[in-house]
Design a protein around this motif. Structure first.
Motif, PDB file in Angstrom:
ATOM      1  N   ILE A  89       0.794  -1.193  -0.010  1.00 33.19           N
ATOM      2  CA  ILE A  89       0.057   0.051   0.105  1.00 33.19           C
ATOM      3  C   ILE A  89       0.696   1.223   0.093  1.00 33.19           C
ATOM      4  N   PHE A  90       1.872   1.186   0.835  1.00 32.64           N
ATOM      5  CA  PHE A  90       2.684   2.589   0.956  1.00 32.64           C
ATOM      6  C   PHE A  90       3.806   2.782  -0.325  1.00 32.64           C
ATOM      7  N   ILE A  91       3.975   1.518  -1.061  1.00 31.42           N
ATOM      8  CA  ILE A  91       4.626   1.901  -2.242  1.00 31.42           C
ATOM      9  C   ILE A  91       4.011   2.338  -3.415  1.00 31.42           C
ATOM     10  N   SER A  92       2.735   1.662  -3.490  1.00 28.80           N
ATOM     11  CA  SER A  92       1.831   2.185  -4.594  1.00 28.80           C
ATOM     12  C   SER A  92       1.249   3.900  -4.121  1.00 28.80           C
ATOM     13  N   GLY A  93       1.443   3.969  -2.983  1.00 29.92           N
ATOM     14  CA  GLY A  93       0.952   5.461  -2.788  1.00 29.92           C
ATOM     15  C   GLY A  93      -0.905   5.638  -2.296  1.00 29.92           C
ATOM     16  N   CYS A  94      -1.402   4.294  -2.043  1.00 35.89           N
ATOM     17  CA  CYS A  94      -2.818   4.446  -1.775  1.00 35.89           C
ATOM     18  C   CYS A  94      -2.921   4.751  -0.203  1.00 35.89           C
ATOM     19  N   SER A  95      -4.173   5.189  -0.123  1.00 37.73           N
ATOM     20  CA  SER A  95      -4.561   5.777   1.307  1.00 37.73           C
ATOM     21  C   SER A  95      -4.805   4.135   2.079  1.00 37.73           C
ATOM     22  N   ILE A  96      -4.465   4.162   3.283  1.00 39.66           N
ATOM     23  CA  ILE A  96      -4.576   2.926   4.117  1.00 39.66           C
ATOM     24  C   ILE A  96      -6.056   2.789   4.687  1.00 39.66           C
ATOM     25  N   ASN A  97      -7.021   4.057   4.444  1.00 41.67           N
ATOM     26  CA  ASN A  97      -8.418   3.760   5.163  1.00 41.67           C
ATOM     27  C   ASN A  97      -9.172   2.693   4.308  1.00 41.67           C
ATOM     28  N   ARG A  98      -9.971   2.251   5.278  1.00 44.20           N
ATOM     29  CA  ARG A  98     -10.828   0.907   4.666  1.00 44.20           C
ATOM     30  C   ARG A  98     -12.030   1.594   4.087  1.00 44.20           C
ATOM     31  N   LYS A  99     -12.749   0.758   3.444  1.00 45.38           N
ATOM     32  CA  LYS A  99     -13.958   1.039   2.819  1.00 45.38           C
ATOM     33  C   LYS A  99     -15.264   0.159   3.375  1.00 45.38           C
ATOM     34  N   ILE A 100     -14.765  -1.068   3.658  1.00 48.68           N
ATOM     35  CA  ILE A 100     -15.448  -2.294   4.474  1.00 48.68           C
ATOM     36  C   ILE A 100     -15.691  -2.133   5.754  1.00 48.68           C
ATOM     37  N   PRO A 101     -16.826  -2.305   6.124  1.00 51.01           N
ATOM     38  CA  PRO A 101     -17.047  -1.939   7.758  1.00 51.01           C
ATOM     39  C   PRO A 101     -16.277  -2.863   8.672  1.00 51.01           C
ATOM     40  N   LEU A 102     -15.856  -2.256   9.835  1.00 54.28           N
ATOM     41  CA  LEU A 102     -15.014  -3.044  10.661  1.00 54.28           C
ATOM     42  C   LEU A 102     -15.599  -4.298  11.311  1.00 54.28           C
ATOM     43  N   LYS A 103     -16.883  -4.418  11.328  1.00 53.57           N
ATOM     44  CA  LYS A 103     -17.738  -5.668  11.641  1.00 53.57           C
ATOM     45  C   LYS A 103     -17.389  -6.567  10.953  1.00 53.57           C
ATOM     46  N   THR A 104     -17.631  -6.300   9.495  1.00 47.87           N
ATOM     47  CA  THR A 104     -17.549  -7.058   8.300  1.00 47.87           C
ATOM     48  C   THR A 104     -16.070  -7.704   8.245  1.00 47.87           C
ATOM     49  N   TYR A 105     -15.052  -6.815   8.547  1.00 47.86           N
ATOM     50  CA  TYR A 105     -13.665  -7.553   8.750  1.00 47.86           C
ATOM     51  C   TYR A 105     -13.511  -8.209   9.802  1.00 47.86           C
ATOM     52  N   VAL A 106     -14.259  -8.091  10.866  1.00 44.13           N
ATOM     53  CA  VAL A 106     -13.956  -9.184  12.147  1.00 44.13           C
ATOM     54  C   VAL A 106     -14.460 -10.581  11.776  1.00 44.13           C
ATOM     55  N   ILE A 107     -15.577 -10.475  10.782  1.00 45.19           N
ATOM     56  CA  ILE A 107     -16.105 -11.645  10.291  1.00 45.19           C
ATOM     57  C   ILE A 107     -15.229 -12.414   9.306  1.00 45.19           C
ATOM     58  N   ILE A 108     -14.716 -11.735   8.525  1.00 50.52           N
ATOM     59  CA  ILE A 108     -13.768 -12.278   7.523  1.00 50.52           C
ATOM     60  C   ILE A 108     -12.336 -12.603   8.375  1.00 50.52           C
ATOM     61  N   ALA A 109     -12.199 -11.895   9.379  1.00 51.06           N
ATOM     62  CA  ALA A 109     -10.839 -12.525  10.200  1.00 51.06           C
ATOM     63  C   ALA A 109     -11.008 -13.724  10.744  1.00 51.06           C
ATOM     64  N   ILE A 110     -12.046 -13.673  11.349  1.00 51.64           N
ATOM     65  CA  ILE A 110     -12.436 -15.034  12.352  1.00 51.64           C
ATOM     66  C   ILE A 110     -12.427 -16.271  11.069  1.00 51.64           C
ATOM     67  N   LEU A 111     -13.124 -16.323  10.020  1.00 51.97           N
ATOM     68  CA  LEU A 111     -13.082 -17.097   9.238  1.00 51.97           C
ATOM     69  C   LEU A 111     -11.754 -17.408   8.488  1.00 51.97           C
ATOM     70  N   THR A 112     -10.843 -16.409   8.191  1.00 55.39           N
ATOM     71  CA  THR A 112      -9.490 -16.392   7.963  1.00 55.39           C
ATOM     72  C   THR A 112      -8.610 -17.290   8.788  1.00 55.39           C
ATOM     73  N   VAL A 113      -8.841 -16.870  10.224  1.00 54.15           N
ATOM     74  CA  VAL A 113      -8.067 -17.540  11.127  1.00 54.15           C
ATOM     75  C   VAL A 113      -8.448 -19.125  11.259  1.00 54.15           C
ATOM     76  N   GLY A 114      -9.865 -19.414  11.188  1.00 51.79           N
ATOM     77  CA  GLY A 114     -10.181 -20.623  11.003  1.00 51.79           C
ATOM     78  C   GLY A 114      -9.634 -21.440   9.801  1.00 51.79           C
ATOM     79  N   THR A 115      -9.568 -20.912   8.439  1.00 58.78           N
ATOM     80  CA  THR A 115      -9.003 -21.639   7.284  1.00 58.78           C
ATOM     81  C   THR A 115      -7.721 -21.834   7.642  1.00 58.78           C
ATOM     82  N   MET A 116      -6.810 -20.919   7.840  1.00 64.49           N
ATOM     83  CA  MET A 116      -5.460 -20.972   7.801  1.00 64.49           C
ATOM     84  C   MET A 116      -4.761 -21.812   9.271  1.00 64.49           C
ATOM     85  N   GLY A 117      -5.321 -21.385  10.164  1.00 62.88           N
ATOM     86  CA  GLY A 117      -4.982 -22.169  11.555  1.00 62.88           C
ATOM     87  C   GLY A 117      -5.402 -23.690  11.643  1.00 62.88           C
TER      88      GLY A 117
END
Length: 370
Positions: A89-117
């Motif tokens: 992100i820093f190399i491409s010069g894009c903003s770090i701000n998110r567009k997806i709500p934090l609640k949705t990211y938490v759900i995605i994170a939980i599923l990602t943790v389960g998948t990889m863990g």
């Protein structure tokens, strides 16, 4: 110059030229490359990154005492994925701000943790080729869940695909139990849980990305950074963090050094596969990744000493057949189902053999009605 001519010139000057969508991989634009060269380049990249990923993952678990620390390895991976995403992100010069709500990211994170863990932990208990076969069959929980919960119906080809995958899994697992003296049902349970999470996460990610127009790098950044803290808290609560850190300190290169290479290969592989889907569609991407999995399984038997039986081949072929039946079933769902196609072929044969077929009784002909 007449009035009509001046108007014509004004229109031509004000015509907006359509902007070409420039697709970049690791900051390099590849949209201008010829389609054939681009496909070969992306396919080779998929093979290289994921073959490295599979080799290093299996190599890490050859270390004595590593089996109980699969979740710690996942924690290290999540840390490096977060750093790689921030760097891109820093190399491409894009903003770090998110567009997806934090609640949705938490759900995605939980599923990602389960998948990889669960997936990483299963490697310590399960033959790696068997784990790869299991992860290729997420259609099974997706289909069963949607039928029971949503009442969804599937085409004949998709049902046969599910049956092929199920039989292939059973065949492959039974072969594993006959040649692997240390076969563990714990590994099957772990990879099955990873499979369930993987079956759900794709739909959640796709829906969130399309709805909020978020790019994949930001999805990786937020989902893996949140997942890092979830795993960190989990390891502390279960008293696994300190023993894992103590173990890793005894083998810094074998754990941390290889984890860096593992994470880099996985991060790059994800980016390349998403680019492949963008240019050539899901069917081509699945074809490339399926062939890659087949090569990974073959190399696993060659590079890491393990018993082999021909039953692995038959089980693997059934799973591959199921994957392609599923993809073609989805592709042709809006047109003619497989059984209807068979009926159309029969009707054409009937036209060429009219004198003989006309003698068939009405009750016999009804057998071919769908």
């Amino acid at each position: 110059m007449s009035k009509n001519e001046s108007v014509s010139v004004a229109i031509e000057e004000n015509v907006a030229q359509p902007k070409k969508n420039v697709v970049k991989v690791f900051g390099f634009p590849i949209s201008s490359l010829p389609p054939t060269s681009r496909f070969i380049l992306l396919s080779l990249a998929v093979f290289i990154f994921y073959l490295i990923y599979g080799y290093i993952l299996e190599l890490i678990f050859t270390l004595d005492g590593m089996r109980p620390h699969g979740w710690f390895l996942t924690l290290v991976q999540f840390a490096f994925y977060t750093l790689f995403a921030l760097l891109e992100i820093f190399i491409s010069g894009c903003s770090i701000n998110r567009k997806i709500p934090l609640k949705t990211y938490v759900i995605i994170a939980i599923l990602t943790v389960g998948t990889m863990g669960f997936s990483n932990s299963s490697v310590g208990y399960l033959n790696y080729p068997t784990q790869v076969i299991f992860k290729s069959c997420k259609l099974i929980p997706v289909m069963i869940g949607s039928m029971l919960i949503l009442g969804k119906r599937y085409s004949f080809a998709e049902v046969v695909a599910c049956l092929c995958m199920s039989l292939g899994l059973i065949w492959f697992t039974l072969a594993d139990t006959t040649v692997q003296p240390n076969f563990s049902i714990t590994g099957v349970a772990l990879v099955s849980q990873a499979l369930l999470c993987d079956a759900v996460i794709g739909n959640v990610q796709e829906g969130a990305i399309k709805k909020h127009k978020e790019d994949t790098t930001h999805v990786v950044l937020y989902s893996y950074s949140i997942g890092f803290f979830l795993i960190f808290i989990g390891l502390i609560l279960t008293d696994q963090l300190i023993p894992a850190v103590s173990f890793a300190s005894q083998f810094p290169w074998e754990v941390y050094g290889r984890a860096v290479l593992l994470s880099a290969a996985g991060f790059c592989g994800v980016q390349v596969v998403l680019t492949l889907v963008t240019f050539y569609g899901a069917l081509v991407a699945v074809t490339v990744t399926t062939f890659r999995k087949a090569i990974t399984i073959c190399l696993s038997f060659i590079l890491f000493s393990k018993p082999f039986t021909i039953q692995y081949v038959w089980g693997g072929l059934l799973v591959i057949a199921g994957i392609y039946l599923n993809m073609f079933g989805k592709k042709n769902k809006s047109s003619t189902p497989l059984l209807v196609s068979i009926q159309q072929i029969y009707m054409k044969v009937q036209q060429h053999m009219a004198p003989k077929v006309s003698q068939i009784h009405e009750g016999d002909r009804s057998t071919f009605n769908i």
